[in-house]
Scaffold this motif. Structure first.
Motif, PDB file in Angstrom:
ATOM      1  N   SER A 164       0.844  -1.210   0.000  1.00  0.00           N
ATOM      2  CA  SER A 164       0.000   0.000   0.000  1.00  0.00           C
ATOM      3  C   SER A 164       0.874   1.253   0.000  1.00  0.00           C
ATOM      4  O   SER A 164       0.532   2.252   0.626  1.00  0.00           O
ATOM      5  N   HIS A 165       1.995   1.191  -0.712  1.00  0.00           N
ATOM      6  CA  HIS A 165       2.930   2.316  -0.722  1.00  0.00           C
ATOM      7  C   HIS A 165       2.491   3.444  -1.641  1.00  0.00           C
ATOM      8  O   HIS A 165       3.084   4.524  -1.617  1.00  0.00           O
ATOM      9  N   CYS A 166       1.463   3.208  -2.452  1.00  0.00           N
ATOM     10  CA  CYS A 166       0.924   4.257  -3.302  1.00  0.00           C
ATOM     11  C   CYS A 166      -0.524   3.911  -3.624  1.00  0.00           C
ATOM     12  O   CYS A 166      -0.792   2.899  -4.266  1.00  0.00           O
ATOM     13  N   PHE A 167      -1.458   4.735  -3.155  1.00  0.00           N
ATOM     14  CA  PHE A 167      -2.860   4.512  -3.506  1.00  0.00           C
ATOM     15  C   PHE A 167      -3.632   5.821  -3.446  1.00  0.00           C
ATOM     16  O   PHE A 167      -3.261   6.756  -2.742  1.00  0.00           O
ATOM     17  N   GLY A 168      -4.684   5.866  -4.241  1.00  0.00           N
ATOM     18  CA  GLY A 168      -5.531   7.042  -4.301  1.00  0.00           C
ATOM     19  C   GLY A 168      -6.795   6.843  -3.491  1.00  0.00           C
ATOM     20  O   GLY A 168      -7.281   5.723  -3.333  1.00  0.00           O
ATOM     21  N   MET A 169      -7.333   7.943  -2.986  1.00  0.00           N
ATOM     22  CA  MET A 169      -8.548   7.890  -2.177  1.00  0.00           C
ATOM     23  C   MET A 169      -9.431   9.085  -2.534  1.00  0.00           C
ATOM     24  O   MET A 169      -8.952  10.203  -2.664  1.00  0.00           O
ATOM     25  N   ARG A 170     -10.715   8.819  -2.699  1.00  0.00           N
ATOM     26  CA  ARG A 170     -11.673   9.887  -2.963  1.00  0.00           C
ATOM     27  C   ARG A 170     -12.271  10.394  -1.661  1.00  0.00           C
ATOM     28  O   ARG A 170     -12.313   9.687  -0.649  1.00  0.00           O
ATOM     29  N   SER A 171     -12.747  11.633  -1.684  1.00  0.00           N
ATOM     30  CA  SER A 171     -13.218  12.275  -0.454  1.00  0.00           C
ATOM     31  C   SER A 171     -14.400  11.554   0.172  1.00  0.00           C
ATOM     32  O   SER A 171     -14.612  11.635   1.388  1.00  0.00           O
ATOM     33  N   GLU A 172     -15.165  10.848  -0.653  1.00  0.00           N
ATOM     34  CA  GLU A 172     -16.314  10.102  -0.109  1.00  0.00           C
ATOM     35  C   GLU A 172     -15.885   9.035   0.897  1.00  0.00           C
ATOM     36  O   GLU A 172     -16.690   8.572   1.705  1.00  0.00           O
ATOM     37  N   VAL A 173     -14.610   8.669   0.853  1.00  0.00           N
ATOM     38  CA  VAL A 173     -14.113   7.594   1.717  1.00  0.00           C
ATOM     39  C   VAL A 173     -13.435   8.136   2.970  1.00  0.00           C
ATOM     40  O   VAL A 173     -13.216   7.402   3.929  1.00  0.00           O
ATOM     41  N   PHE A 174     -13.110   9.427   2.990  1.00  0.00           N
ATOM     42  CA  PHE A 174     -12.270   9.968   4.054  1.00  0.00           C
ATOM     43  C   PHE A 174     -12.761   9.611   5.454  1.00  0.00           C
ATOM     44  O   PHE A 174     -12.022   9.028   6.261  1.00  0.00           O
ATOM     45  N   ASP A 175     -13.986   9.983   5.779  1.00  0.00           N
ATOM     46  CA  ASP A 175     -14.497   9.744   7.137  1.00  0.00           C
ATOM     47  C   ASP A 175     -14.626   8.255   7.438  1.00  0.00           C
ATOM     48  O   ASP A 175     -14.280   7.803   8.535  1.00  0.00           O
ATOM     49  N   ALA A 176     -15.111   7.503   6.470  1.00  0.00           N
ATOM     50  CA  ALA A 176     -15.284   6.066   6.675  1.00  0.00           C
ATOM     51  C   ALA A 176     -13.942   5.375   6.896  1.00  0.00           C
ATOM     52  O   ALA A 176     -13.814   4.482   7.740  1.00  0.00           O
TER      53      ALA A 176
END
Length: 258
Positions: A164-176
């Motif tokens: 998991s040294h590089c991955f993208g995340m969308r804001s919809e996932v932040f809190d969860a």
């Protein structure tokens, strides 16, 4: 932005989204422990066209912190690195939210990128731009196959990943994702990232990866424990396979990825 934060931001301000997709890049780094890694990850990021980033300083765990999270049992004495990473990921997501970003690229300071990254990224960029994902990993395997799938890179759903040294995340996932991190720590399952994936899938989030591994872990020992990097990723991501596994593959006992 404080003067300290300004010093942690890459010097070149680029208005376009990173890789055409991400609002910002955050690199988890322990400058007090391994300051020499900065030159390495800056070089790696430049190799894929990223020269705008911020550093999120790693949480350095110690006995007092482990006691705070009730990690005093023998089974968790070697969990310094894992606990640090989860706490720092929480810190990184807080940073992305404070910036108002819609998406973020999260990296660790010993990340490396494969040669030919640009070509493989072009293969998946249109899929990535459709944003039919919530978490996007640049490394797919959760076991070590004989060889990568042939053909162009594409996005595929995954259940787990070794890296998991590089991955993208969308804001919809932040809190969860922050909630899952808290739950994972509270349950004492910090060494089992598969638990994190399962909890996120239960919440309905789409977890994808590039079918070709585009990023990996360099040849560094962990900054916060004695664990080393994953051998073989530096050499064009070619992995040496034991003879028994080669034979098993020929007998169709060890399935390879699609």
């Amino acid at each position: 932005m404080t003067s300290v934060e300004k010093s942690m931001v890459g010097s070149c301000e680029v208005p376009d989204r990173l890789l055409g997709v991400f609002d910002g890049a955050l690199v988890i780094h322990a400058p007090r422990v391994v300051p020499e890694r900065r030159a390495s990850f800056e070089r790696e990021l430049r190799s894929i066209g990223i020269d705008r980033f911020e550093i999120v300083e790693a949480v350095e765990t110690d006995e007092q912190l482990r006691q705070k999270y009730d990690y005093r049992r023998p089974a968790f004495q070697d969990s310094v690195r894992a606990l640090s990473l989860l706490l720092t990921l929480h810190r990184a997501i807080d940073r992305a939210q404070s910036r108002g970003w819609d998406s973020v690229l999260l990296l660790q300071d010993d990340v490396i990128f494969r040669k030919g990254f640009a070509e493989h990224w072009r293969d998946v960029e249109q899929q990535v731009r459709k944003r039919e994902w919530d978490l996007l990993y640049f490394y797919r395997w959760y076991f070590r196959p004989i060889r990568e799938p042939r053909g162009k890179a594409r996005l595929v759903p995954i259940d787990h990943t070794l890296c998991s040294h590089c991955f993208g995340m969308r804001s919809e996932v932040f809190d969860a994702y922050k909630d899952v991190l808290k739950s994972t720590i509270a349950a004492g399952e910090i060494e089992d990232s598969a638990v994190t994936f399962e909890l996120l899938r239960e919440k309905g989030f789409r977890i994808l990866a590039t079918s070709r591994n585009l990023a990996g872990q360099g040849d560094f020992a962990s900054a916060l424990s004695k664990q080393g990097g994953r051998a073989g990723l530096r050499e064009k991501f070619q992995i040496r396979v034991p003879i028994w596994r080669r034979l098993a593959s020929r007998l169709n006992l060890c399935p390879e990825p699609e």
